[in-house]
Structures are given as C-alpha cells and as structure tokens.
Scaffold this motif. Structure first.
Motif, PDB file in Angstrom:
ATOM      1  N   GLY A  91      17.726  53.155 -24.517  1.00  0.00           N
ATOM      2  CA  GLY A  91      18.265  51.802 -24.457  1.00  0.00           C
ATOM      3  C   GLY A  91      18.896  51.386 -25.773  1.00  0.00           C
ATOM      4  N   SER A 316      24.471  46.510 -17.293  1.00  0.00           N
ATOM      5  CA  SER A 316      23.062  46.844 -17.095  1.00  0.00           C
ATOM      6  C   SER A 316      22.898  47.672 -15.827  1.00  0.00           C
ATOM      7  N   TRP A 320      21.541  51.423 -16.201  1.00  0.00           N
ATOM      8  CA  TRP A 320      20.146  51.540 -15.834  1.00  0.00           C
ATOM      9  C   TRP A 320      19.880  51.754 -14.353  1.00  0.00           C
ATOM     10  N   GLN A 450      21.568  45.282 -23.159  1.00  0.00           N
ATOM     11  CA  GLN A 450      20.922  46.578 -22.926  1.00  0.00           C
ATOM     12  C   GLN A 450      19.594  46.688 -23.656  1.00  0.00           C
ATOM     13  N   TYR A 451      19.545  46.140 -24.864  1.00  0.00           N
ATOM     14  CA  TYR A 451      18.271  46.151 -25.575  1.00  0.00           C
ATOM     15  C   TYR A 451      17.264  45.220 -24.904  1.00  0.00           C
ATOM     16  N   SER A 454      15.705  46.855 -21.709  1.00  0.00           N
ATOM     17  CA  SER A 454      14.630  47.816 -21.985  1.00  0.00           C
ATOM     18  C   SER A 454      13.373  47.111 -22.477  1.00  0.00           C
TER      19      SER A 454
END
Length: 472
Positions: A91, A316, A320, A450-451, A454
């Motif tokens: 991530g 995302s 993911w 994105q961080y 995760s």
C-alpha cells in the motif's frame, strides 16, 4: 460547476462525421492503446500483490516457498516478518507511485505544451517499461530484495508514467472539437479500463509461471507500443496539411451566422469574431499558458478538487479489488484478477453513455452529480455482496458504471472543455497544462487514499473502507 462558454454554440454532430478522416481514426487508436498499455503495466502490480506478498515473507509463513530452497538462505533474504507488514508496504508503494505520478503530471503538462507531444509520450512509455521490467522481473531473477530500491524505482516509474495522460488528451484535443466531444472522449477514455482488462488478462495468463513473467510481458508490450507511437503518431492536423481545429470551428460558426435571424445578439458575436481574428493574426504558434494562469481559469480548481475525491475511490478499486476478492472471499488470485475486469467494463459503458447524455443536454455537471448519487447506493450494495461470483460481477459492473464513468468524463472531456474555453482561445497550448492540473490534483487525492485504505483495512476491516468510499 458548469464550464463557462465551453459548450456554447455547439455545432451539429454531423460536423464531426463530415470532418473525420483516416488520420483522425489513426490518432484515436494510437492514443487509445498507448495509454491502455501504460495502465496495463500499473494493473499488473495490483494483480500480483498476493504473489509478491508471499515472496517477501519467510517460509514458515509462506506455503508457496520452494521446498528445495535452504531454509537459512530464504529467511536471510526475506523483507518482512509477516504478510500483514508486506501488505502495508505494498500500500505504501501505491502511495509513493501516486504522489510521484501527481507531481509528474503538473510538470508533464507544462513540458507537453512546450515540446513535441510525440517525443514526450514515446519517451515516457519506453522508459517506464524498462523501470517496470527492473522492478518486477530483474530483481526476482537476481534474487535482489531491497525496500529502498523498490521505492526508488516506483518513484521514477510514477514520474515517467505521468507523461502519458496530458499528452494523449492534448493530442485528442487537437484533432477533435466540440462537436460530440462528450461521446468521442467518453468512448476514448475507456482506454484506461481497457488497459486494466489487458493487464489483468496478461497477468492471469502467465502468473502460474511466477509474478516476474507478468511484469516481463506487460513491459515488453509497452516498450513496443512506445516505439510505434514515436514513428506513427501525428500530434496535430497541420502536420498533414489539414486545417487546424480552431479554423474548422470558425468555418462552422460562419455557416451558422449565415442562417441566423437578423434580430440577434450581434454584439456578442462580433466581439467573438474580432477576438478570434486577432488571436489568429497575432501569432500562428501561440505560446503555452502559464501554470498559475491555467489554475485561475474558470472551473479548473473546482473540477480538480472534485476529481481528487473521485479518483481516490476509483484508484482504490484499481489497486485493491483483486486483493480484496482474494482475501475476503478466499478466491484464487487468477480468478480474482479475471473477475475484477467487470468493474472496468462498467466504467467503459458508463463513460460512453454519460458522455453522450452530456452532449445532448450540453451540460456536464448535472450528469456527473446524478451518477455520483447512484454511486453511493451501488457502493453500499457492493459492500454487502454475497460470496457468489455472478452476483459480485453484476454489482461490480454497476459500481464501475457510476464511478468509472464520471471519472473518465472529468479526466478527458471536461479537461478538454476547460483547456479549450474562450478565455484561452488565443493560446491553444493550454490543454496539456490544464489536463495535468486536473489529473495531478486527482492523483494527490488517490495517493493519500491508498495509504488510508491499507490503514483502515488493517485496523477496522473492509466494511469501514467502503464507508470511507461512500464519504468521498
């Protein structure tokens, strides 16, 4: 959030057809597939995350480690003590890529307006292919695992990949005018989704041989595409002796003036014509607009901020979705890769249909607003999808329709509208800069997202991730 003047006095759709040549078709296809290949290499990384995570963890927690490899040798080279920490680092790599990609977009838009778009695009494609090959294939062949090396490569990859979108949108904006722009750009903006499908297909085909071969295949195809773009892409109609887009639209407006009633708003039209003539006569090669001038154009900042929220959700899903399907439902990685294609299918259909509707209404913002309201409902429904592949695929496609569609419109048709509005009529070299600003701001939002995805997933679970998407 309407674009001032960008959709006013639309010429009839027949103008688009009558002025379309084989050069337009070639440009459409080359720009379409060049960006598709860039997205395919990005999608490869998201599709092999499970395999990479397994490779980066010690053998006691990794059932895929070769039995013949000595235990001490393997555990001396692993990167992370657990799969959870490996997932968090993946991530982080997504975030690093998107931040560098966002910075690169601001710069690439300015560079694209000042240098040859074909050179910039082909350089970015070929160089990025070499970096992707080094990241996924060369390091595995050499058994070289280093977190800082991976981070540096992904920073460089983000900067190089950022050359793609501003250049291809600018080239398309040079060849296709206002007539049917929503439909043409809506159909063309499916290039990202087609690239995702292509990347998922290529990765799933060779994943059984090792994730390094997935990177090898996509990097090779992307490099070949960059070579074809360098020798085959025409950046503007004047390169083949065709009239420029502005001249074409002026001719159409003259035809409309001939059939207009005598009692009309002549003052405004005369003012427009005088401005157009002055702009044409003053300089045949208009200078590129400045960065801050582009930011001050009506609608640029507002659409950029809206796109930041929307791209966060869209990317995302991009990064993911296969990982979520594998972990949440226990499906095989190759099956999850193939199923994730349906999100992009929905985005392709959504961008095309919504672009066509916006052409008919001659307004973009209301179409986006209605679509995003439906997107909230589809996200809520997808978060409660049962463990059934057909049902999951249908809801996934619906979600892609209402999220991917508006995302494609903002990044392509609306960016072209903003870069071609009347205020920059004498400076046609604003298109790549405006596109870079819109997409760069969106990428900053996506990078932060994105961080957060995760982090939220690790501490609260996937259901809270979907609540976060609904909020955005």
């Amino acid at each position: 959030m309407a674009v001032p003047g960008s959709l006013r006095r639309q010429p009839a759709n027949r103008g688009l057809v009558s002025h379309c040549t084989h050069h337009h078709i070639v440009v459409f296809l080359l720009t379409f597939f060049s960006y598709s290949l860039l997205h395919a290499s990005r999608k490869t990384f998201s599709n092999v995350k499970v395999s990479i995570s397994s490779q980066w963890t010690p053998s006691c927690l990794n059932s895929t480690a070769p039995e013949l490899r000595p235990y001490e040798l393997w555990n001396s080279s692993h990167l992370f003590p657990s799969a959870e920490e490996a997932t968090l680092f993946l991530g982080t790599l997504d975030t690093i890529f998107l931040f560098s990609y966002a910075v690169g977009l601001f710069v690439s838009g300015i560079v694209g307006d000042r240098l040859n778009l074909r050179w910039v695009l082909s350089f970015g494609m070929c160089s990025s292919a070499l970096v992707v090959f080094s990241f996924g294939t060369l390091t595995e062949w050499l058994h070289f695992y280093n977190k800082w090396f991976y981070c540096c490569l992904w920073v460089v990859n983000g900067l190089l990949q950022s050359t793609g979108w501003p250049c291809v949108v600018a080239v398309m904006g040079n060849w296709f005018g206002k007539a049917g722009r929503g439909f043409v750009f809506g159909l063309w903006s499916a290039c990202a989704s087609v690239g995702n499908i292509l990347g998922a297909f290529l990765a799933s085909c060779v994943l059984k041989y090792g994730y390094e071969y997935a990177f090898l295949v996509t990097a090779s195809v992307q490099f070949a595409g960059g070579v074809i773009v360098f020798f085959g892409l025409l950046t503007s109609p004047k390169e083949v002796g065709l009239p420029e887009l502005g001249a074409d639209e002026d001719e159409v407006s003259v035809e409309e003036d001939a059939n207009r009633p005598l009692m009309g708003n002549d003052d405004v039209d005369d003012e427009d014509r005088n401005y157009s003539i002055q702009a044409t006569d003053s300089d045949n090669q208009p200078k590129a607009i400045g960065f801050f001038q582009a930011c001050c154009l009506p609608g640029v900042v507002l659409y950029s901020l809206a796109y930041a929220c929307l791209k966060l959700v869209n990317y995302s899903f991009f990064f993911w979705l296969p990982f979520y399907l594998s972990n949440n439902f226990g499906w095989k990685e190759a099956e999850a890769d193939q199923l994730s294609i349906w999100y992009d299918v929905g985005g392709i259909i959504g961008g095309t249909i919504q672009g066509l509707i916006s052409d008919v209404l001659q307004k973009r913002a209301p179409v986006l607003a209605v679509s995003l309201l439906f997107a909230v409902g589809s996200l809520f429904g997808y978060s409660r999808s049962p463990n059934s592949k057909p049902i999951n695929a249908v809801i996934m496609a619906i979600t892609g329709f209402f999220i991917g569609g508006p995302s494609n419109m903002i990044s392509s048709a609306i960016s072209a509208d903003l870069g071609r509005q009347d205020l920059v009529k004498g400076s046609s070299e604003a298109l790549a800069t405006v596109t870079g600003i819109v997409d760069g701001t969106g990428s900053i939002g996506a990078a932060v997202g994105q961080y957060l995805v995760s982090l939220i997933q690790e501490n609260l679970g996937w259901m809270w991730v979907f609540y976060f998407f609904i909020l955005m």
